[in-house]
Design a protein around this motif. Structure first.
Motif: not given
Length: 360
Positions: A305-315, A324-328, A332-336
C-alpha cells in the motif's frame, strides 16, 4: 537521455536492495542454526546462488512484471522511473529498519499505483498474484509445522541427528545447500522486480536485464544484507540443523515452482512463515505474540500500500498532474495518522484511570 540514465540507476540500486532484503533472508535458517557462522561467507554464497537463479530461470517473472499487470504501452521511460522510485524508497526504508520486506509486494504495489493513475490495470492477473501471496506462505507454514513435529520426535529418538550428534557436519552441509537453493529461487523470482519495468518499456532486453540485475542483486546481498540475515536467523526463533533444512528446502521449492509459472512471490514471507511453522511446532502458537513477528506482519501489510501510494503521488505530481488527487491523499494520510495518535492517547488515558482506580 537523462530520464533513461535515472531509470537504470534506480533499477540497479533497487536490485541491490533486493539482494539486501529478500535474497539475504534465504540464508537465515543456516545462519540461525549455526550451520554457517560467518555472516560474510553466508552473504557470498547467497550472492552466487541468486545470480545463477536469475540467469537460469528469471525470464517468466520478468514477463509478468513487465507486461502482466499493466499494459506495456503505458511504460514510458518517465513512468518506469517513478514506478521504480516508489518501490525502491519503500524497500530502502525497510532495509534501514532491518525488516525482511517482500520486494515482490512493493514492486507490484508500485506498478498497481501507476495502473490506477492511468485507469488501466489487468485486474484478473493482479487478483491471481495476490491470491498466491496469501496461499504460498500459508502452505509454507503448514508444511514446516508438520515437518517440525516429525523432526522433533526424530531428534528425541536419535540424538545423532541433533546439533551435537555425529551427523552434525553433514546436517550442516545439507542446511547450507538448502539456503543456497532458497537463494537460487530468490534470484529466479526477485531480480524481475528491478528489471521487469525496464524490459516492459523496451529499454533493455530480457537476457541483458537479467544478467545485469543479477550482478547488482549479488552486490547488494554482500554489502547490505547483514541486518536482515540477523533478523531472520536470530530474532524469530532458533532452529536445529534439520529444522532449518526443512524451512529452506520448503521455501526454495515453493518459490521455484511459482517462478516457473511467472508468479512474483514474496519470498521473505514464505521463508519467515516457514520459520514460524517450525517455531509453532516447538512452542505453540504463542510465538506469534513476539514483537518482532508483529512488526514484520505490520510491514508486510503496509508495504504494497505504501509503494502504491508513493508511485501514485509521484505520477500525479510529475506525469498526470492532478493536484486534487494529491490533496485527497495527503488529507487521508493526515486523518489516518491523527486517528491512530488519538486512539493511542485514549488508550493511555483509560489505562491511567484504571491504574489509579478513578473515573469520570
Amino acid at each position: 537521455m537523462v530520464w533513461t540514465s535515472i531509470a537504470f540507476i534506480i533499477a540497479f540500486f533497487f536490485a541491490m536492495n533486493i539482494g539486501a532484503s529478500g535474497t539475504a533472508a534465504s540464508m537465515g535458517s543456516a545462519y540461525g542454526a549455526d550451520a554457517i557462522k560467518s555472516k560474510r561467507l553466508a552473504m557470498v554464497l547467497v550472492a552466487l546462488a541468486a545470480f545463477l537463479g536469475a540467469v537460469l530461470g528469471g525470464g517468466e517473472v520478468v514477463k509478468t512484471i513487465g507486461e502482466g499487470i499493466i499494459p506495456s504501452n503505458l511504460l514510458s521511460i518517465k513512468l518506469v522511473v517513478l514506478i521504480l522510485a516508489g518501490a525502491t524508497l519503500t524497500l530502502f526504508i525497510a532495509n534501514i529498519l532491518g525488516i525482511p520486506l517482500s520486494t515482490s509486494e512493493v514492486t507490484v504495489g508500485s506498478i498497481v499505483g501507476a495502473g490506477i493513475a492511468f485507469k488501466s490495470l489487468y485486474l484478473n492477473n493482479l487478483l491471481v498474484i495476490v491470491l498466491f501471496w496469501v496461499l504460498v506462505p500459508i502452505v509454507s507454514f503448514l508444511i514446516t509445522f508438520l515437518l517440525g513435529k516429525i523432526i522433533s520426535r526424530a531428534e528425541k529418538r536419535w540424538v545423532t541427528l541433533t546439533k551435537n550428534g555425529k551427523w552434525k557436519k553433514w546436517l550442516a552441509v545439507l542446511l547450507v545447500i538448502g539456503g543456497c537453493l532458497e537463494a537460487f529461487s530468490a534470484g529466479m523470482n526477485n531480480v524481475a522486480n528491478a528489471v521487469g519495468p525496464l524490459v516492459g518499456a523496451g529499454m533493455i532486453s530480457t537476457t541483458k536485464g537479467i544478467w545485469i540485475g543479477g550482478i547488482f542483486v549479488s552486490i547488494g546481498a554482500i554489502l547490505l544484507g547483514g541486518r536482515v540475515l540477523e533478523t531472520n536467523g536470530k530474532k524469530i526463533t532458533r532452529l536445529s540443523l534439520l529444522e532449518g533444512s526443512a524451512v529452506s528446502f520448503t521455501g526454495g521449492t515453493l518459490v521455484i515452482v511459482a517462478s516457473l509459472f511467472g508468479l512474483p512471490i514474496p519470498l521473505t514471507q514464505v521463508t519467515t512463515c516457514g520459520i514460524l511453522g517450525v517455531g509453532a511446532s516447538q512452542k505453540g502458537f504463542g510465538i506469534w505474540q513476539k514483537s518482532v513477528i508483529q512488526r514484520i506482519l505490520k510491514v508486510w501489510l503496509i508495504s504494497p500500500l505504501a509503494s502504491l501510494v508513493i508511485s501514485y503521488i509521484l505520477i500525479n505530481l510529475l506525469v498526470e498532474i492532478n493536484i486534487y488527487n494529491i490533496i485527497i491523499i495527503v488529507s487521508t494520510l493526515i486523518a489516518t495518522v491523527g486517528a491512530l495518535s488519538l486512539s493511542a492517547t485514549i488508550r493511555k488515558e483509560n489505562s491511567t484511570i484504571h491504574d489509579d482506580g478513578g473515573g469520570i
